[in-house]
Design a protein around this motif. Structure first.
Motif, mmCIF file in Angstrom:
data_model
loop_
_atom_site.group_PDB
_atom_site.id
_atom_site.type_symbol
_atom_site.label_atom_id
_atom_site.label_comp_id
_atom_site.label_asym_id
_atom_site.label_seq_id
_atom_site.Cartn_x
_atom_site.Cartn_y
_atom_site.Cartn_z
ATOM 1 N N GLU A 151 2.859 7.566 -2.982
ATOM 2 C CA GLU A 151 3.382 6.412 -2.251
ATOM 3 C C GLU A 151 3.421 6.624 -0.753
ATOM 4 O OE1 GLU A 151 7.163 5.593 -4.243
ATOM 5 O OE2 GLU A 151 6.154 3.917 -5.244
ATOM 6 N N SER A 187 -2.827 4.463 0.254
ATOM 7 C CA SER A 187 -1.524 4.088 -0.290
ATOM 8 C C SER A 187 -0.791 3.123 0.651
ATOM 9 C CB SER A 187 -0.660 5.332 -0.523
ATOM 10 O OG SER A 187 -0.351 5.961 0.706
ATOM 11 N N PRO A 190 6.358 2.276 0.473
ATOM 12 C CA PRO A 190 7.301 1.270 -0.013
ATOM 13 C C PRO A 190 8.373 0.933 1.018
ATOM 14 C CG PRO A 190 6.990 3.041 -1.628
ATOM 15 C CD PRO A 190 6.367 3.497 -0.338
ATOM 16 N N HIS A 226 6.055 -8.160 -2.412
ATOM 17 C CA HIS A 226 6.682 -7.002 -3.062
ATOM 18 C C HIS A 226 5.883 -5.715 -2.806
ATOM 19 C CE1 HIS A 226 8.853 -4.618 -5.987
ATOM 20 N NE2 HIS A 226 7.713 -4.320 -6.584
ATOM 21 N N ASP A 227 4.561 -5.824 -2.869
ATOM 22 C CA ASP A 227 3.719 -4.636 -2.715
ATOM 23 C C ASP A 227 3.299 -4.384 -1.272
ATOM 24 O OD1 ASP A 227 3.780 -4.089 -5.442
ATOM 25 O OD2 ASP A 227 2.110 -5.445 -5.840
ATOM 26 N N LYS A 330 -5.286 0.763 -2.316
ATOM 27 C CA LYS A 330 -4.754 -0.593 -2.468
ATOM 28 C C LYS A 330 -5.391 -1.572 -1.493
ATOM 29 C CE LYS A 330 -0.368 0.705 -4.527
ATOM 30 N NZ LYS A 330 1.111 0.596 -4.482
#
Length: 416
Positions: A151, A187, A190, A226-227, A330
């Motif tokens: 992450e 990545s 978060p 959210h992501d 991502k």
């Protein structure tokens, strides 16, 4: 072509000058390096129309440095940046806090010029942009690596390192991070970690240098969700200097990028910018096209890039099997791959080049190079799908000839 330049000059070169650049001999057949983009997605006809419209409307202002818009650059392009950052990265700013730069590399150099002196310390993600790492080392600055997981940067390690440096009386000049589509791992940091990072930075009085050059290229659409947490600058503009680019969303050759910071910082960056202004026609062009087509263009480009990534992952899995571990990004344009620990990818560079294959060895993207000796980065944006398949197969053959690897089965891992 003669190489004679009169008297020998090498004894006059300053100490520490970089090694001589090789002559450019063209791109290799299978070009998996650099930040190139898909040439089929460049809207050439639309750009030609936009260039004609912009030049007819405001071309006379080319007689003035910076078009008469001041040293921050083209007003329309700065308005574009403000709108894009507000809608997609949660940043509330004004055109007076945006400086247009000649690529994000110039922004990086300006921030380094403002903050760094020989003997300073900066914190890097242990795997990071090779150009940023090499630049601070050229300046005689120590780069301290921060461990990563799937992450992004680990907050426990960051906290421990900041405490240890403080105990030694060392104040890092900044924390350099690529939180959104990390380069090279792909990545996304978060939201909770972003909050922790900023809290630690404030507690220790250390600025955060946020590089978001790939943040517009995220699979599944744009915008904050959210992501895709907001940019660090959106969360604490007083603690962060932010840079971004249009190289990856439109065209690397246009060299159109920006730095965002509160005016007391930005004013110093302007004072350090010695090129009398970045190229104004390029700013006109980007502003004209992207003010109308940014969202649709980026969505279409992202779809094409995701398809190419899927082709590359399939090719790596087919050709390398369990010998390769892929970290599925991502977004962005790179695939980060780990080969078995006994493979030193640096030894594959020359034999691969002899077969027309160029790739980025992992040690070039690591603060501690030997820690990434079995890792490599492949750019999937430029080559066609057929070239990706052929190039990965050719690279697997080189790898087998040099190391006896790969063996075939499957092992694919998501980044984050």
């Amino acid at each position: 072509m003669s190489t004679t330049i009169g008297p020998a000059y090498e004894h006059l070169f300053r100490k520490g000058v970089p090694a001589a650049a090789p002559r450019f001999t063209g791109f290799p057949k299978y070009n998996f390096i650099g930040g190139h983009n898909d040439p089929t997605m460049l809207p050439v006809e639309a750009l030609a129309d936009c260039a004609a419209a912009a030049l007819r409307r405001e071309g006379a202002s080319l007689s003035l440095y910076n078009l008469g818009h001041g040293p921050l650059g083209h007003r329309g392009m700065r308005d574009l940046v403000v709108d894009k950052l507000r809608r997609h990265r949660g940043i509330e700013t004004t055109r007076e806090e945006v400086l247009l730069t000649s690529g994000s590399l110039q922004g990086l150099d300006l921030v380094n010029s403002l903050l760094l002196e020989r003997g300073d310390t900066v914190l890097f993600e242990e795997l990071s942009y090779g150009g940023a790492i090499s630049r601070v080392r050229t300046l005689g600055v120590e780069a301290v690596p921060m461990p990563l997981d799937a992450e992004g940067i680990r907050m426990d390690a960051l906290s421990d390192t900041l405490d240890a440096l403080k105990a030694r009386g060392v104040m890092p000049k900044y924390i350099y991070t690529i939180p959104t589509i990390q380069n090279p791992t792909g990545s996304i940091l978060p939201l909770e970690r972003r909050e922790q990072l900023l809290k630690l930075a404030r507690a220790h009085g250390v600025p955060v240098f946020e590089d978001e050059c790939y943040a517009d290229l995220i699979w599944g659409g744009q915008g904050i969700g959210h992501d895709v947490p907001p940019a660090l600058y959106a969360m604490d503009p007083g603690q962060v200097i932010h840079i971004g680019s249009f190289s990856k969303t439109l065209a690397p050759a246009l060299r159109s990028a920006y730095a965002v910071a509160p005016w007391p910082v930005l004013a110093r960056l302007v004072a350090l910018k010695t090129d009398a202004g970045s190229a104004s026609v390029e700013q006109m062009l980007v502003a004209e096209y992207f003010s109308k087509h940014f969202d649709s263009h980026v969505a279409a480009l992202s779809g094409v890039l995701k398809d190419k990534l899927d082709v590359m992952v399939e090719a790596v899995e087919r050709e390398f099997g369990s010998a390769a571990e892929c970290f599925i990004p991502k977004g962005g344009i790179f695939l980060w791959i780990r080969l078995p620990p006994e493979v030193d990818v640096r030894k594959l560079v020359k034999p691969a080049a002899e077969r027309g294959i160029a790739f980025n060895p992992g040690p070039e993207w690591a603060v501690v190079p030997d820690s990434a000796s079995s890792l490599l980065r492949l750019c999937f944006a430029l080559p066609s799908k057929d070239e990706i398949r052929e190039g990965v197969a050719a690279f697997a053959k080189v790898c087998f000839e040099q190391t006896g690897i790969p063996a075939r089965s499957g092992n694919i891992r998501n980044a984050g």
